[in-house]
Design a protein around this motif. Sequence first.
Motif, PDB file in Angstrom:
ATOM      1  N   PHE A   1       0.810  -1.201   0.000  1.00 49.68           N
ATOM      2  CA  PHE A   1       0.000   0.000   0.000  1.00 49.68           C
ATOM      3  C   PHE A   1       0.853   1.265   0.000  1.00 49.68           C
ATOM      4  O   PHE A   1       0.491   2.269  -0.615  1.00 49.68           O
ATOM      5  CB  PHE A   1      -0.937  -0.013   1.216  1.00 49.68           C
ATOM      6  CG  PHE A   1      -1.911   1.121   1.224  1.00 49.68           C
ATOM      7  CD1 PHE A   1      -2.929   1.183   0.291  1.00 49.68           C
ATOM      8  CD2 PHE A   1      -1.808   2.149   2.150  1.00 49.68           C
ATOM      9  CE1 PHE A   1      -3.828   2.233   0.287  1.00 49.68           C
ATOM     10  CE2 PHE A   1      -2.695   3.206   2.141  1.00 49.68           C
ATOM     11  CZ  PHE A   1      -3.714   3.241   1.215  1.00 49.68           C
ATOM     12  N   ASP A   2       2.007   1.215   0.701  1.00 56.57           N
ATOM     13  CA  ASP A   2       2.906   2.374   0.671  1.00 56.57           C
ATOM     14  C   ASP A   2       3.425   2.631  -0.727  1.00 56.57           C
ATOM     15  O   ASP A   2       3.631   3.783  -1.129  1.00 56.57           O
ATOM     16  CB  ASP A   2       4.075   2.145   1.637  1.00 56.57           C
ATOM     17  CG  ASP A   2       3.621   2.181   3.096  1.00 56.57           C
ATOM     18  OD1 ASP A   2       2.529   2.738   3.348  1.00 56.57           O
ATOM     19  OD2 ASP A   2       4.337   1.631   3.949  1.00 56.57           O
TER      20      ASP A   2
ATOM     21  N   ASP B   1      -0.678   3.649  -3.304  1.00 55.78           N
ATOM     22  CA  ASP B   1      -1.802   3.981  -2.430  1.00 55.78           C
ATOM     23  C   ASP B   1      -3.152   3.860  -3.113  1.00 55.78           C
ATOM     24  O   ASP B   1      -4.189   4.090  -2.489  1.00 55.78           O
ATOM     25  CB  ASP B   1      -1.628   5.388  -1.855  1.00 55.78           C
ATOM     26  CG  ASP B   1      -1.512   6.440  -2.948  1.00 55.78           C
ATOM     27  OD1 ASP B   1      -1.660   6.087  -4.136  1.00 55.78           O
ATOM     28  OD2 ASP B   1      -1.240   7.617  -2.617  1.00 55.78           O
ATOM     29  N   SER B   2      -3.165   3.524  -4.408  1.00 54.56           N
ATOM     30  CA  SER B   2      -4.435   3.264  -5.089  1.00 54.56           C
ATOM     31  C   SER B   2      -4.834   1.798  -5.014  1.00 54.56           C
ATOM     32  O   SER B   2      -5.885   1.416  -5.529  1.00 54.56           O
ATOM     33  CB  SER B   2      -4.342   3.697  -6.560  1.00 54.56           C
ATOM     34  OG  SER B   2      -3.391   2.901  -7.252  1.00 54.56           O
TER      35      SER B   2
ATOM     36  N   GLY C   1      -4.576  -1.977   0.909  1.00 51.35           N
ATOM     37  CA  GLY C   1      -4.918  -1.077   2.004  1.00 51.35           C
ATOM     38  C   GLY C   1      -5.981  -1.668   2.903  1.00 51.35           C
ATOM     39  O   GLY C   1      -5.875  -1.616   4.143  1.00 51.35           O
TER      40      GLY C   1
ATOM     41  N   ILE D   1      -3.820   4.678   8.861  1.00 55.85           N
ATOM     42  CA  ILE D   1      -3.863   4.371   7.416  1.00 55.85           C
ATOM     43  C   ILE D   1      -5.118   4.951   6.785  1.00 55.85           C
ATOM     44  O   ILE D   1      -5.074   5.603   5.733  1.00 55.85           O
ATOM     45  CB  ILE D   1      -3.800   2.845   7.195  1.00 55.85           C
ATOM     46  CG1 ILE D   1      -2.464   2.279   7.677  1.00 55.85           C
ATOM     47  CG2 ILE D   1      -4.016   2.506   5.728  1.00 55.85           C
ATOM     48  CD1 ILE D   1      -2.396   0.760   7.672  1.00 55.85           C
TER      49      ILE D   1
ATOM     50  N   VAL E   1      -5.398   7.948   3.917  1.00 55.12           N
ATOM     51  CA  VAL E   1      -6.023   7.719   2.599  1.00 55.12           C
ATOM     52  C   VAL E   1      -7.157   8.703   2.369  1.00 55.12           C
ATOM     53  O   VAL E   1      -7.267   9.326   1.302  1.00 55.12           O
ATOM     54  CB  VAL E   1      -6.536   6.266   2.509  1.00 55.12           C
ATOM     55  CG1 VAL E   1      -7.326   6.064   1.217  1.00 55.12           C
ATOM     56  CG2 VAL E   1      -5.374   5.292   2.567  1.00 55.12           C
TER      57      VAL E   1
END
Length: 1563
Positions: free
Chosen positions: A521-522, A525-526, A531, A550, A554
Amino acid sequence: MSSKEVKTALKSARDAIRNKEYKEALKHCKTVLKQEKNNYNAWVFIGVAAAELDQPEQAQGAYKKAAELEPEQILAWQGLASLYEKCNHINAKDDLPGVYQKLLDLYESVDRQKWCDVCKKLVDLYHQEQKHLEVARTWCRLIKTRQEDGADRQELYELWRKLSQLLAENIEDQNNETQQMLLTAFENALDLADNIPNEDHQVLYRNFIQCLSKFPHETTRLKKACEGMITIYPAVQYPLEVICLYLIDSGSLTDEGHQYCCKLVEMNSKSGPGLIGLGIIALQDKKYEDAVSHLTEGLKESPLCIAGWYHLAEAQVKMHRPKEAILSCNQALKTIDNLGASGGSLHQKNLCLRLKAEALLKLSDCASSEEAVRTLDQVSDVDNTPGLLVLQGLACLNTGAIDKATKIMEDLVASYPDLAEAHALEAQVHFTKKDYVKAETSFQRALEKDAEVAEYHYQLGLTYWFMGEETRKDRTKALTHFLKAARLDAHMGKVFCYLGHYYRDVAGDITRARGCYRKAFDLDDSDAESGAAAVDLSVELEDTETALAILTAVTQKASAGAAKWAWLRRGLYYLKAGQHSQAVSDLQAALRADPKDCNCWESLGEAYLSRGGYTTALKSFTRASELNPDSTYSVFKVAAIQQILGRYSEAISQYQLIIKKKEDYVPALKGLGECHLMLGKAALVDFLDGKAVDYVEQALGYFTRALQHRPDVSCLWKLVGDACTCLHPVSPSKVHVHVLGALLGQQKGQEVLKKDELLCLGGRCYGRALKLMSTSNTWCDLGINYYRQAQHLAEMGSSTDDLTELLEKSLHCLKKAVRLDSNNHLYWNALGVVACYRGVGNYALAQHCFIKSIQAEQINAAAWTNLGVLYLATENIEQAHEAFKMAQSLDPSYLLCWIGQALIAERVGSYDTMDLFRHTTELSMHTEGAIGYAYWVCTTLQDKSNRETELYQYNILQMNAVPAAQGVLCKYVERIPNYAPAFTMLGYLNEHLQLKREAAEAYQRATALLNSAEDQHTYNVTVRNWGRLLCSIGDCDKAMQAFKSTPLAELEDIIGFALALFMKGLYKESSTAYEKALAVCKSEQDKAHILTAMAITEYKQGKMNTAKSLLFKCSILKEPTAESLQALCALGLAMQDATLSKAALNELLKHIKHKNDYHRCLLTSAVYALQGRSVAVQRQAAKAVHSNPADPALWSLLSRIVAQYTQRSAKGGAVAGTAAHILDSSHGKKALLYTAVNQLAMGNSTAEDGKSAALKTIQKAAFLSPDDPAVWAGLMAACHADDKLALLRNTQPKRVDLHLALQSAVSASLKDKEILQNYNQSLEKWSFSQAVTGLIDTGKISEAESLCTKNLKSNPDQPAVILLLRQVQCKSLLESQKPLPDAVLEELQKAVMSNSASVPAWQWLAQVYQSQGMMGAAEMCYRKSLQVASQQGNWSGKLSSLLKLALLALEVCMANVSGDHWSSLVQEATSEALKICFSPLAVFLQALLQFSRKMGARETRRLLERVVYQTGYPSSIVSTARWYLLRHLYAKDDHELIDVLVRNAETHGDKRMLELNQKLSAQ
């Protein structure tokens, strides 16, 4: 002329020029030229003089002539150059360079300074004309000349510098020679510069480098120049920026270039070229994050660097940021297109397009792949580049074109067997086809060719991940390749996602799985999957802080409609944490991303529900159920919320939807039962006991079904107890509840329970609930149930032992509830109520309980009220008052405390008693308040002496006491049906409201209840009232039976019995009964009433004289009544005795207090009508209306009288009818008919504005009174008038074939109507006549004749019908335009004579004579009709006869028949018509008479203009008058007035007159 004279003349010319006498100089020169035409100086002097005199063309010719004569002489060329420099003529600019060239040739050997000056002028001229090559060559020639002349270094520096400046413009448009001269100029200037370094030298160097940067082929010079400037000016950024950009664009960033970039950034940390260069170097070193950072910052300063955008996109692709890479590629392509061919190359564009296609393919969605295909199509030579073909194949795979991708792959593998990308594409094709074995082989071959590609390892790992069952169980191979991919490409987020899947699902290592998901996810981030998994695992590990961090990160970055997973999870987190507002906000954001997610809607509904937003929660759950109709939970929540909001019917519908799918869904069954129970309680509050019983029965059914599935649920048993107990206030006669046998311990079937059984069942159910769960609330409910059972037994008169036992049980249960929860005020209050019940009578305990209840809850109106009742029962009035007062202050809307105050007021005899009872009925319905208020209203009404008092006006009239008391009393008797006084009062109130049938029913109920009572007097009074009401509603048989059940000893009983006999038609028996009553009667007034009734009875038997004698007896009594005088007056009217009627009326007026009474006006008008005083009839009604304008009956009477007696005032009659309709709808129904008749009388059948049309009015009347035959007759008349009006307007009638239907409607309405026989017969005859007339008008002669013949067969003796038949038969004869035989005329005359009193009959006969040319006979018939109308006082008949007579005479006059008789007749008839009323037609006929006499006379124009231009004339008459006026004006040839008339016709749309105008103007 000698040469000496020539010289003298030239000298004079030179002197004149010197003295600025140019004209004189021209004369001298012309003198010379006469002698010597080719004199050079003369032509030169002419040029000078002409130029000064602003004669450029003459000067130019003179100079050119001189130059032709001696081309080597400078003077003429100088003058020509000077002339061209001053002149703006186009030819001058074209010729000037040649002149300068000639001067250069002439000066070159003579005057070097002037040569230089001319050379500079020539360069300026070339520079203006953008002739760069000529500029360069000429200036270089100047420099060369100055060098030969020994110019110093500084001058040469300035010259070379000047040349660089001259050539620095539009460098791209110059040819190579010019560009090389420019560069040479810069180099020579730089070499010749002194005092280096200095500012000018720096600027020059900068310009040189800037110039070189525009020449792509001069890269060596550019690099050398930059290095040279860096050496001389090490602190200046510009050369560093240029060389950095050069190295960036050339793609040759070496260590030296790195040094340049570092040095540039050291000098300026925001230098675009320096940062871009560092970014590219970082990209080469695979430091992608640094590369993106440097390139992004650098491109902010240097956005036109194509290579920078390309390398930024490349770095973003390497970091798996395809969306950002696409934007960077687009920016690069946009810059290339803007710069054009000189700014970028085809190679750069192809690179950018290829990179963009790669980025689009990484997005993997169909739309992006399709765009990638379009992008690759723009690349040149795509078919011959393997890498591009691979991209094409991948795009085809993503778009679903597998066959095309397969073909591309096969071609690639065949052509390039050693290409790793080709085998990778082959593997992708097999993977897409789910042929994982072949995909494995192909990926392995690709890795053999290039083992350092992370994508291949990732794809091979995916292949193993999705391969067969054995591989799925092990997945070690997949893990191996995922790890290799992660090692080779640490920025590939998707590989870490699958590593997370492995550790979570296979290895079971949640901590490591969460780390992988966090890493994935880092990196991307999409990636919602990574995530969401990271958040879910953090929550599972109870690390809510990390999860919330988190989600917050987002959501802060997310745009509107994105990151649904994060919004949803954070919303659920807040919902669980009790932060409802934040949960609502986050869940709303999640729905913006996906409005069709039913789970989101359900979660949002829960959030709204948690914070008390029931309406919004309902909308959310409704939407969720719409999106997922199979979701039971959503539908249940919708129903539950609707139940909370009190929308029980809607909640029931939703619960039913659930039950249809799941019959055993207990929550829905429970909800259905609760909703029906609440509806039942609401019905009890509204005193709808029958509905309440039905609802409770349904509630018990649903509760029973729920208990069959879950008998272990305590609340279900308690709800059954509540349902059984809630019917305690309902009368036992109404409680018959069907209960399923399962609830009674039976296997099947159902039983009907009475009230006592139902209450007992409720007690048993409470006991069952207590066995399952002992709660104080249930103990309290059980105690109340026992109390209600005891109340019921007391009402039914059961044994005292049973009653005492139930009360003891009730006390025990309530004490148990108090012990369990002593702080609950409701339990104390209930215990107090039971303690003070008459079966217990423990007032001390009751007082203690009420006080404890008040202590437990300070705001406790119920306890204070009960305490007040206790004090009132123990005769402590003051304490009771204080207690009720305290309850009122705590809750002013609490009903029972107001009832208590009303009872106290009643006990102490206060005037406020009635107000207090009324207030209780306004607050809510209660039996005590209802019966109290009704009692006081009836008591006040019975006291007739208080009618004029303010108390009566306020309490009864202003407060609408009678309907209010009647309403609450109706509810009272529904609840308590065995209290006779309540029914008696209800009958009394219904009688006041004119609800006679309802009043009779109420008296009957009271009689039935009192039948077994010992109070015979009360029974007799009630029977008397019942019989009286039966007579009022026409049920005479029952009335007689009722009166016979009494002893018939009282006067009221005898009179009632006599009235019943009279209404039954037994007049003799009625007279006998009245005589008996007269014998019993003692009061003079009662005697008068009885005598009047006897007179009416005698009148009904046809004994007029006897009736008159009895009425005379009444009048001679000491106290004659108004009713007897009214009867005497009416008898005189019936006997046509005007004297008797007038005398009785005069006597009546002395006794009537209200002089404006309707009956007084009616009788007075009738007397005037009997006397034949029509105007007095109208005036009497108008006077009454004026005196009492609020009485709708008087307005209606006025409208009727106007229509019947004074039709000339029809407009006022229509207004009166409208006023009556507005004031009162009951009178307004009949008034609408009168209004329509008046509108017809005034000719307003279909008004143009549509506001007062008779047709619309009568249609409305027919809608309101469909059973009134006069209305249908009026509709026939209105339709007939509308059809006639349509003919006048040359339009088709809208309503045809209605005559017979309307006549049938009249006949149907008259059927079975026995009253007003004469009136009904006249109405039926008129409607028949109108129907026949309508059929004749529409050409249906045979139908009309058949109708008349049929009518005559049933009744031959009908002169009017015979006349109609003759009119029908004559119609066809008249249309044939043949002379009628004498026999026919004689037959027609006989038919008319048999109807000699009919005005229309005489008018019709006159028309027949007129059609036969018998004008004299026609005149006599019209005069006869006029005579008949005058005798009858028929205003409309008189007017129509006069107008028809005038038309007859005018027709003869228009035929130019000699004699003054007919013209005098026209004048006489129209004048008489105008005396009756204003008649537009009469005025117009007078104008036509004048037109026929003297067409061109001024009087003719005056009369016609009066009709045309004045208001108040119908449009049809105005149109015809306009036609005649136009003919008159053309005869007078008055064009001005013709134009005025034409404009008037155009304004009113008179097409007929406009057509006539065209014809007349064309003649």
